[in-house]
Write a protein that holds these residues in place. Structure first.
Motif, PDB file in Angstrom:
ATOM      1  N   GLU A 180      26.314   9.617  33.399  1.00 46.43           N
ATOM      2  CA  GLU A 180      26.083   9.046  32.074  1.00 46.43           C
ATOM      3  C   GLU A 180      25.725   7.569  32.160  1.00 46.43           C
ATOM      4  O   GLU A 180      24.795   7.101  31.478  1.00 46.43           O
ATOM      5  CB  GLU A 180      27.338   9.224  31.211  1.00 46.43           C
ATOM      6  CG  GLU A 180      27.192   8.617  29.818  1.00 46.43           C
ATOM      7  CD  GLU A 180      28.466   8.704  28.994  1.00 46.43           C
ATOM      8  OE1 GLU A 180      28.480   8.139  27.886  1.00 46.43           O
ATOM      9  OE2 GLU A 180      29.441   9.326  29.464  1.00 46.43           O
ATOM     10  N   ASP A 181      26.439   6.829  32.999  1.00 48.78           N
ATOM     11  CA  ASP A 181      26.172   5.394  33.088  1.00 48.78           C
ATOM     12  C   ASP A 181      24.809   5.111  33.712  1.00 48.78           C
ATOM     13  O   ASP A 181      24.133   4.148  33.337  1.00 48.78           O
ATOM     14  CB  ASP A 181      27.281   4.709  33.886  1.00 48.78           C
ATOM     15  CG  ASP A 181      28.608   4.698  33.123  1.00 48.78           C
ATOM     16  OD1 ASP A 181      28.580   4.917  31.900  1.00 48.78           O
ATOM     17  OD2 ASP A 181      29.659   4.478  33.749  1.00 48.78           O
ATOM     18  N   ARG A 182      24.403   5.935  34.663  1.00 48.40           N
ATOM     19  CA  ARG A 182      23.045   5.782  35.201  1.00 48.40           C
ATOM     20  C   ARG A 182      22.006   6.025  34.107  1.00 48.40           C
ATOM     21  O   ARG A 182      21.008   5.305  34.004  1.00 48.40           O
ATOM     22  CB  ARG A 182      22.834   6.782  36.344  1.00 48.40           C
ATOM     23  CG  ARG A 182      23.491   6.371  37.654  1.00 48.40           C
ATOM     24  CD  ARG A 182      23.382   7.483  38.667  1.00 48.40           C
ATOM     25  NE  ARG A 182      23.874   7.071  39.979  1.00 48.40           N
ATOM     26  CZ  ARG A 182      24.153   7.914  40.965  1.00 48.40           C
ATOM     27  NH1 ARG A 182      23.974   9.218  40.783  1.00 48.40           N
ATOM     28  NH2 ARG A 182      24.609   7.468  42.122  1.00 48.40           N
TER      29      ARG A 182
ATOM     30  N   TYR B  17      27.816  -1.542  33.499  1.00 49.61           N
ATOM     31  CA  TYR B  17      27.646  -0.144  33.894  1.00 49.61           C
ATOM     32  C   TYR B  17      27.464  -0.013  35.406  1.00 49.61           C
ATOM     33  O   TYR B  17      27.996   0.919  36.033  1.00 49.61           O
ATOM     34  CB  TYR B  17      26.439   0.472  33.177  1.00 49.61           C
ATOM     35  CG  TYR B  17      26.686   0.840  31.739  1.00 49.61           C
ATOM     36  CD1 TYR B  17      27.879   1.426  31.332  1.00 49.61           C
ATOM     37  CD2 TYR B  17      25.706   0.618  30.763  1.00 49.61           C
ATOM     38  CE1 TYR B  17      28.101   1.767  30.011  1.00 49.61           C
ATOM     39  CE2 TYR B  17      25.918   0.967  29.435  1.00 49.61           C
ATOM     40  CZ  TYR B  17      27.114   1.534  29.067  1.00 49.61           C
ATOM     41  OH  TYR B  17      27.324   1.887  27.758  1.00 49.61           O
TER      42      TYR B  17
ATOM     43  N   ASP C  42      38.533   5.486  30.309  1.00 51.16           N
ATOM     44  CA  ASP C  42      38.107   6.653  31.082  1.00 51.16           C
ATOM     45  C   ASP C  42      39.266   7.229  31.878  1.00 51.16           C
ATOM     46  O   ASP C  42      39.441   8.461  31.962  1.00 51.16           O
ATOM     47  CB  ASP C  42      36.976   6.259  32.043  1.00 51.16           C
ATOM     48  CG  ASP C  42      35.657   6.003  31.327  1.00 51.16           C
ATOM     49  OD1 ASP C  42      35.540   6.368  30.144  1.00 51.16           O
ATOM     50  OD2 ASP C  42      34.749   5.422  31.962  1.00 51.16           O
TER      51      ASP C  42
ATOM     52  N   ARG D 298      22.483   5.631  30.893  1.00 48.44           N
ATOM     53  CA  ARG D 298      22.547   4.519  29.936  1.00 48.44           C
ATOM     54  C   ARG D 298      21.751   3.312  30.439  1.00 48.44           C
ATOM     55  O   ARG D 298      21.058   2.636  29.673  1.00 48.44           O
ATOM     56  CB  ARG D 298      24.006   4.122  29.707  1.00 48.44           C
ATOM     57  CG  ARG D 298      24.812   5.143  28.935  1.00 48.44           C
ATOM     58  CD  ARG D 298      24.474   5.119  27.455  1.00 48.44           C
ATOM     59  NE  ARG D 298      25.219   6.145  26.744  1.00 48.44           N
ATOM     60  CZ  ARG D 298      24.752   7.348  26.443  1.00 48.44           C
ATOM     61  NH1 ARG D 298      23.506   7.672  26.785  1.00 48.44           N
ATOM     62  NH2 ARG D 298      25.481   8.224  25.798  1.00 48.44           N
TER      63      ARG D 298
ATOM     64  N   ALA E  38      28.904  -1.516  23.633  1.00 49.88           N
ATOM     65  CA  ALA E  38      29.119  -1.877  25.035  1.00 49.88           C
ATOM     66  C   ALA E  38      29.278  -3.389  25.186  1.00 49.88           C
ATOM     67  O   ALA E  38      30.109  -3.866  25.974  1.00 49.88           O
ATOM     68  CB  ALA E  38      27.955  -1.376  25.888  1.00 49.88           C
TER      69      ALA E  38
ATOM     70  N   THR F   7      36.374  -0.046  29.377  1.00 47.56           N
ATOM     71  CA  THR F   7      35.820   1.302  29.552  1.00 47.56           C
ATOM     72  C   THR F   7      36.509   2.022  30.701  1.00 47.56           C
ATOM     73  O   THR F   7      36.840   3.207  30.592  1.00 47.56           O
ATOM     74  CB  THR F   7      34.305   1.227  29.818  1.00 47.56           C
ATOM     75  OG1 THR F   7      33.678   0.491  28.771  1.00 47.56           O
ATOM     76  CG2 THR F   7      33.704   2.619  29.894  1.00 47.56           C
TER      77      THR F   7
ATOM     78  N   TYR G  15      30.840  10.631  34.421  1.00 44.99           N
ATOM     79  CA  TYR G  15      30.757   9.209  34.058  1.00 44.99           C
ATOM     80  C   TYR G  15      29.628   8.519  34.813  1.00 44.99           C
ATOM     81  O   TYR G  15      28.868   7.727  34.234  1.00 44.99           O
ATOM     82  CB  TYR G  15      32.082   8.506  34.379  1.00 44.99           C
ATOM     83  CG  TYR G  15      33.254   8.900  33.520  1.00 44.99           C
ATOM     84  CD1 TYR G  15      33.104   9.188  32.171  1.00 44.99           C
ATOM     85  CD2 TYR G  15      34.548   8.963  34.046  1.00 44.99           C
ATOM     86  CE1 TYR G  15      34.181   9.538  31.374  1.00 44.99           C
ATOM     87  CE2 TYR G  15      35.636   9.310  33.271  1.00 44.99           C
ATOM     88  CZ  TYR G  15      35.458   9.602  31.932  1.00 44.99           C
ATOM     89  OH  TYR G  15      36.536   9.938  31.166  1.00 44.99           O
TER      90      TYR G  15
ATOM     91  N   LEU H  78      30.791  -0.224  37.035  1.00 42.32           N
ATOM     92  CA  LEU H  78      31.530   1.025  36.850  1.00 42.32           C
ATOM     93  C   LEU H  78      31.053   2.090  37.823  1.00 42.32           C
ATOM     94  O   LEU H  78      31.869   2.802  38.438  1.00 42.32           O
ATOM     95  CB  LEU H  78      31.357   1.534  35.406  1.00 42.32           C
ATOM     96  CG  LEU H  78      32.173   0.858  34.313  1.00 42.32           C
ATOM     97  CD1 LEU H  78      31.818   1.460  32.952  1.00 42.32           C
ATOM     98  CD2 LEU H  78      33.668   0.998  34.563  1.00 42.32           C
ATOM     99  N   ILE H  79      29.745   2.217  37.962  1.00 34.40           N
ATOM    100  CA  ILE H  79      29.187   3.227  38.870  1.00 34.40           C
ATOM    101  C   ILE H  79      29.677   2.992  40.294  1.00 34.40           C
ATOM    102  O   ILE H  79      30.111   3.925  40.983  1.00 34.40           O
ATOM    103  CB  ILE H  79      27.647   3.205  38.811  1.00 34.40           C
ATOM    104  CG1 ILE H  79      27.154   3.717  37.448  1.00 34.40           C
ATOM    105  CG2 ILE H  79      27.049   4.046  39.931  1.00 34.40           C
ATOM    106  CD1 ILE H  79      25.671   3.536  37.216  1.00 34.40           C
TER     107      ILE H  79
ATOM    108  N   GLN I 138      29.577  14.027  28.174  1.00 34.58           N
ATOM    109  CA  GLN I 138      29.593  12.563  28.243  1.00 34.58           C
ATOM    110  C   GLN I 138      30.682  12.046  27.328  1.00 34.58           C
ATOM    111  O   GLN I 138      31.277  12.809  26.559  1.00 34.58           O
ATOM    112  CB  GLN I 138      28.242  11.995  27.833  1.00 34.58           C
ATOM    113  CG  GLN I 138      27.820  12.376  26.427  1.00 34.58           C
ATOM    114  CD  GLN I 138      26.416  11.920  26.086  1.00 34.58           C
ATOM    115  OE1 GLN I 138      25.650  11.542  26.951  1.00 34.58           O
ATOM    116  NE2 GLN I 138      26.075  11.949  24.806  1.00 34.58           N
TER     117      GLN I 138
END
Length: 738
Positions: free
Chosen positions: A84-86, A113, A436, A88, A421, A432, A81, A116-117, A525
């Motif tokens: 993937e978010d990085r 994002y 997840d 995105r 998003a 999200t 995750y 989330l990270i 992902q």
């Protein structure tokens, strides 16, 4: 293994004479394998002797084990995750200039994002601190722990081995708390309710109103992004290998590499031709600040009429086409055919390479024929070094075309996902995150079930064929009520189960028999995760070639839920059970579709035998009819679904709120029903066997493991509302649930 001649032991207190022994250890047969020891270590075991209708004795071994997958898979998912978010965020930044409205949306999504990270990194740090048994087990008391959101509650493999005079059979169920986000709570419902919320009022922005993408389109955008990300480095690597083969003067290697390059490039072109990419590029163009004309149709040109059908494989034409292209973001007018030329140029550049290799091979063959006729030298497989010089500019062109097409398609699909998003952010900042966490909990259970089912069927060729061609049923049994917070849990669980259809499995060869090398791993992902299940070399090499070629194996997730507690009584009298009815009806239709697909592909396949005279077709009809009956707490739905799952070689999973009390009643009932229906357990011994398992079996150990008390969390008033088969024996209940 225990001596099958062991006599019954009459113990004091509540111990039943049917309980022979209590063991804590591993199996001493073929299931005591490196894989089983790695994935399901240190099982708690109970052994019983039950009498059959023919007055013979059968030995029953009940075995329960947690799994390190409960923590190892969530840690891997969190890392995926974060990565993937990085990516995105980087892709969103690479979209270039956007109009003010879209710029605000992009900023909001990037902030989302980023949050989330940060959160996932904190969670991952805390999970990495967990070691030993505490690192792979989440008790019911820890349901709402912030840093344990991604770990399933009370996950265990519940196994029953039945040893009769003529055969030994295993029955497996994975038990775990219903996958849901207890930390965030259920004030606003669960995932399904959030997904079904009406869209927020849109601002009066022509840019926003001009485009809208469905959930299916967003899912396809993720697939295209994943496919492109996978293929681009492969094509680049194969192009480099082609030049090396030409430089090393190896004709055979040139041909083999070119074949691989052509296959991968054709796969890329197929992905790029998707109409979603073309329409998204136009939508992205309209979101640019340079898009000034008010009439949408005024700035769409009709092209020059040549179309990509007139493109040839001539290298000069290709270079001319590349020279005419301009990047879309800098243009006020938009050419709808521009994208067709972009992906077609990838195919053209590949054709130029193929044509050049053909010409060089023909030239070389003619030279060798002349030399052979002159008895000069013997023809060889070697190539002249000029091959590298001839192929180099064409390979460079292919790379440029691929890069151009990939960059544009990535921008287009990123723009599609920007809508999704932005929608998720507007609905719930934590949407999200919630999905997840629920996905992680569900995946842990499915992987455990997959490993159990795979390992029990390694010697069954028909099962392995079914696994390859049609995948496996993963049947989730829910015991949640449709009242209060459990409605939110069921809404979470429905989405979590549905998301399992996006997961594929691959069987790989383990590097060694060390436990760490035998644990499944996950990569990918959102919307496209792959789980690799390693097997020891000696086992892996015995598999059919279809399973060793990296083929993706799918599960078909189904959820059947019947509430059985006092809250369900309230829901049925004063509330609403439509959520449960819809879930069950949908899963029934999916089950019928799977069986039809299985029969179409393998009409003569022999499915697992049963002592029951009912065929799979009969069971499906019975399930359909039972669902139509408006009956309160219609638990027959669960029994029929479980029976169908076993007959179809599926994976069984059972859940209630914490997999401790109601789940224990269901599992023990299922085990004794199997003993009665499949192994002729004496009718007068059925209730005794059921009470024994509930009083002294592994499920009571499960209760103690969770709440440090050997009491199910029921009271006598609650139990009056339970269906009779789900009521525990006197003296085994009384504690308040945690």
């Amino acid at each position: 293994m225990e001596n099958t001649d062991h006599e019954d032991v009459t113990s004091s207190g509540h111990k039943d004479s049917l309980l022979c022994d209590s063991l804590h250890g591993s199996m001493h047969d073929k299931d005591n394998s490196p894989v089983m020891r790695a994935v399901f270590p240190s099982p708690v075991c109970k052994v019983y002797r039950f009498q059959t209708e023919s007055s013979r004795w059968m030995l029953v071994r009940e075995q329960m084990s947690d799994s390190p997958l409960s923590s190892s898979l969530p840690r891997q998912l969190l890392a995926c995750y974060i990565q993937e978010d990085r990516r995105r965020i980087q892709e969103l930044r690479e979209l270039g200039d956007l109009s003010p409205h879209w710029e605000v949306l992009r900023s909001d999504v990037i902030a989302h994002y980023s949050q989330l990270i940060t959160t996932y990194k904190e969670t991952l740090i805390e999970l990495n601190k967990l070691t030993g048994s505490s690192g792979c087990f989440k008790s019911s008391c820890s349901k709402s722990d912030r840093y344990l959101e991604f770990i399933p509650v009370n996950l265990h493999a519940q196994r029953m081995q039945v040893t009769c005079p003529r055969r030994t059979v295993w029955y497996d169920v994975v038990t775990f708390g219903a996958p849901s986000d207890h930390y965030q709570g259920f004030k606003h419902g669960g995932l399904q309710r959030i997904l079904n919320k009406p869209e927020p009022d849109k601002k009066s922005s022509s840019a926003y109103c001009s485009v809208s993408y469905s959930a299916d389109q967003s899912s396809r955008a993720r697939e295209i992004l994943g496919r492109v990300a996978q293929l681009q480095p492969l094509i680049s690597e194969l192009a480099e290998d082609l030049l090396k083969a030409a430089l090393e003067v190896s004709a055979q290697r040139v041909q083999e590499t070119l074949s691989s390059l052509a296959r991968r490039t054709e796969q890329l072109v197929h992905a790029l031709k998707d109409e979603l990419v073309k329409s998204a590029l136009f939508a992205l163009h309209k979101a640019r600040p340079a898009y000034l004309l008010s009439d949408e149709h005024a700035h769409v040109t009709q092209g020059n009429g040549t179309g990509h059908q007139h493109l040839s494989t001539n290298q000069d034409e290709l270079q001319s086409s590349l020279g005419r292209q301009e990047r879309l973001p800098h243009r006020l007018k938009y050419d709808e055919d521009e994208w067709d030329r972009v992906w077609a140029n990838v195919a053209m550049s590949l054709n130029c390479i193929i044509a050049m290799v053909d010409r060089l091979q023909q030239r070389e063959r003619r030279k060798q024929e002349v030399r052979s006729q002159n008895d000069d030298i013997t023809p060889t497989e070697h190539l002249p070094s000029s091959w590298h010089e001839q192929l180099l500019p064409l390979v460079v062109t292919l790379r440029e075309c691929v890069t151009e097409a990939v960059d544009r398609s990535r921008n287009a699909m990123t723009f599609v996902l920007l809508q999704e998003a932005a929608w998720q952010t507007s609905h719930s900042q934590a949407f999200t995150h919630r999905r997840d966490a629920v996905f992680s909990q569900t995946l842990c259970a499915v992987v455990c079930g997959f490993v159990l089912r795979l390992y029990s069927g390694l010697e069954d060729k028909l099962f392995l064929l079914q696994l390859c061609e049609t995948g496996l049923i993963a049947q989730f049994e829910g015991l949640l009520s449709t009242y209060g917070d459990e409605v939110g849990m069921l809404e979470d669980m429905e989405v979590g189960v549905s998301d399992m259809s996006k997961v594929s499995f691959r069987i790989t060869e383990a590097k060694s028999d060390q436990p760490s090398n035998l644990l499944p791993t996950v990569s990918g992902q959102r919307g496209g995760f792959c789980v690799e299940v390693p097997l020891p070399s000696e086992t892996y090499l015995l598999l059919p070639g279809e399973l060793r070629d990296g083929r993706g194996l799918r599960v078909h997730p189904l959820l059947f839920n019947i509430g059985i507690n006092q809250q369900q009584s309230l829901a049925e009298r004063f509330g609403d059970s439509s959520l449960q009815e819809r879930i069950n009806q949908r899963s029934c239709e999916m089950l019928k579709s799977y069986y039809m697909m299985l029969r179409e592909k393998h009409p003569n396949m022999t499915l697992p035998s049963s002592q029951s005279t009912a065929s799979v077709e009969d069971l499906l009809v019975s399930l359909d009819q039972t669902l139509e009956v408006r009956k309160r707490k219609n638990v027959e739905v669960l029994w029929l679904a479980a029976s169908l799952c076993r007959r179809l070689n599926g994976i069984r999973l059972t859940s209630c709120k914490s997999a401790k009390d109601r789940t224990s009643m269901s599992v023990t009932l299922e085990q004794c029903t199997l003993l009665r229906d499949e192994h002729a357990l004496s009718s007068e011994h059925f209730t005794r066997a059921l009470d024994c398992m509930r009083r002294e079996g592994s499920r009571m150990d499960n209760v103690e493991k969770n709440v440090c008390s050997r009491k199910y969390a029921f009271n006598s008033i609650q139990l009056k509302t339970f269906p009779k088969p789900y009521r525990p024996p006197e003296g085994t209940y009384g504690k308040v649930d945690t």
